[in-house]
Design a protein around this motif. Structure first.
Motif, PDB file in Angstrom:
ATOM      1  N   ARG A  42      -7.583  -2.846  -1.421  1.00 46.14           N
ATOM      2  CA  ARG A  42      -8.559  -4.219  -1.154  1.00 46.14           C
ATOM      3  C   ARG A  42      -7.561  -5.241  -1.388  1.00 46.14           C
ATOM      4  N   LYS A  65      -4.317  -5.890  -1.128  1.00 46.47           N
ATOM      5  CA  LYS A  65      -3.487  -6.034   0.015  1.00 46.47           C
ATOM      6  C   LYS A  65      -4.045  -6.563   1.161  1.00 46.47           C
ATOM      7  N   GLN A  66      -5.467  -6.361   1.539  1.00 44.88           N
ATOM      8  CA  GLN A  66      -6.085  -7.151   2.613  1.00 44.88           C
ATOM      9  C   GLN A  66      -6.175  -8.573   2.417  1.00 44.88           C
ATOM     10  N   GLU A  67      -6.399  -9.104   0.958  1.00 44.67           N
ATOM     11  CA  GLU A  67      -6.584 -10.485   0.790  1.00 44.67           C
ATOM     12  C   GLU A  67      -5.149 -10.972   0.347  1.00 44.67           C
ATOM     13  N   PHE A  68      -4.186 -10.322  -0.123  1.00 45.39           N
ATOM     14  CA  PHE A  68      -3.061 -10.985  -0.375  1.00 45.39           C
ATOM     15  C   PHE A  68      -1.943 -10.040   0.230  1.00 45.39           C
ATOM     16  N   PRO A  69      -1.787 -10.297   1.518  1.00 38.22           N
ATOM     17  CA  PRO A  69      -0.599  -9.351   2.128  1.00 38.22           C
ATOM     18  C   PRO A  69       0.778  -9.569   1.722  1.00 38.22           C
ATOM     19  N   ASP A  70       1.081 -10.826   1.254  1.00 33.38           N
ATOM     20  CA  ASP A  70       2.213 -10.756   0.551  1.00 33.38           C
ATOM     21  C   ASP A  70       2.674 -10.370  -1.049  1.00 33.38           C
ATOM     22  N   TYR A  71       1.623  -9.962  -1.602  1.00 30.58           N
ATOM     23  CA  TYR A  71       1.693  -9.291  -2.738  1.00 30.58           C
ATOM     24  C   TYR A  71       2.381  -7.854  -2.506  1.00 30.58           C
ATOM     25  N   HIS A  72       3.110  -7.367  -3.879  1.00 34.79           N
ATOM     26  CA  HIS A  72       3.228  -5.825  -3.623  1.00 34.79           C
ATOM     27  C   HIS A  72       2.585  -5.372  -4.562  1.00 34.79           C
TER      28      HIS A  72
END
Length: 253
Positions: A77, A79-86
């Motif tokens: 979930r 990654k859906q909101e913060f695609p640049d986070y690892h």
């Protein structure tokens, strides 16, 4: 099933935490404010421990955000909101990161679930570079007294002093440490009970040696009992939060 597995599954199943994260938003703002008062800010390569649905960080001075959560569903979930986070799915007591690879560390209402906490703190010291800072908010004892008053069995959290003691003074210089009570208010008992899911807590009604709420009548009776606690701004629910900001020592003392 281990307690760690239960926590992971509990968070993975939770699809509506963002609707009930009033406390998380409050403590996130409070934590950053307190860090600013001691002239500390998240910077560089940042690790967000127990990231949940994710926290927005300013791109400057944060250059990269790594997030770790025990629940795979939360990582997906996020990654859906913060695609640049690892996003990493893992255990704070065994961080899948290299030694001295993180510039700053942040955790908002997650470390209270780590057991044993000293092991998680030791792992934090391992991956955090010397001179780096950890900004932490943790739920501690004295939380949810209203639910206990209503006869619910709720999670019991470690004492603030035990949490602070997990930070070995030979590894850490604690720059700020204070336990604060935050009182939230809700329109009704249902929304109040939903809200505690945002920190992974749960409440089960126990009476007469173990009976649970049975049906509409029991629920209506419990709602009426809760109304006796109502204030002018709603039904109260209190949390005791430990705010702790610590610097990783550059040399062991």
């Amino acid at each position: 099933m281990s307690e760690l597995t239960q926590v992971a599954e509990h968070f993975s199943r939770a699809s509506h935490y963002r609707q009930h994260n009033v406390l998380q938003r409050l403590t996130a703002a409070e934590l950053i404010q307190r860090a600013g008062e001691v002239k500390v800010a998240p910077a560089g390569r940042l690790l967000d421990l127990g990231a949940g649905p994710g926290t927005a960080f300013n791109s400057d001075p944060v250059s990269e955000v790594l997030t770790l959560d025990i629940a795979f569903g939360m990582c997906a979930r996020l990654k859906q909101e913060f695609p640049d986070y690892h996003a990493l799915c893992g255990d704070a007591c065994a961080l899948p990161l290299r030694t001295d690879s993180i510039d700053s560390l942040y955790s908002n209402l997650a470390l209270q679930w780590c057991e044993p906490l000293p092991q998680a703190v030791s792992e934090m010291a391992r991956v955090l570079r010397p001179g780096g800072h950890a900004l932490l908010a943790m739920v501690c004892d004295g939380s949810l007294p209203q639910l206990e008053q209503l006869g619910f069995a709720v999670n019991h959290f470690a004492t603030a002093s035990a949490m602070a003691a997990a930070f070995d003074p030979t590894q850490w210089q604690v720059q700020h440490c204070e336990a604060v009570t935050h009182s939230l208010h809700f329109a009704n008992l249902q929304s109040l009970l939903y809200s505690i899911k945002g920190v992974g807590a749960n409440a089960q009604y126990r009476a007469d040696g173990g009976a649970r709420l049975r049906g509409r009548g029991d629920w209506q009776a419990k709602q009426a009992e809760a109304e006796a606690l109502r204030t002018d701004v709603g039904l109260p629910l209190s949390y005791r939060i430990l705010y702790l900001i610590a610097r990783r020592r550059e040399e062991q003392v």
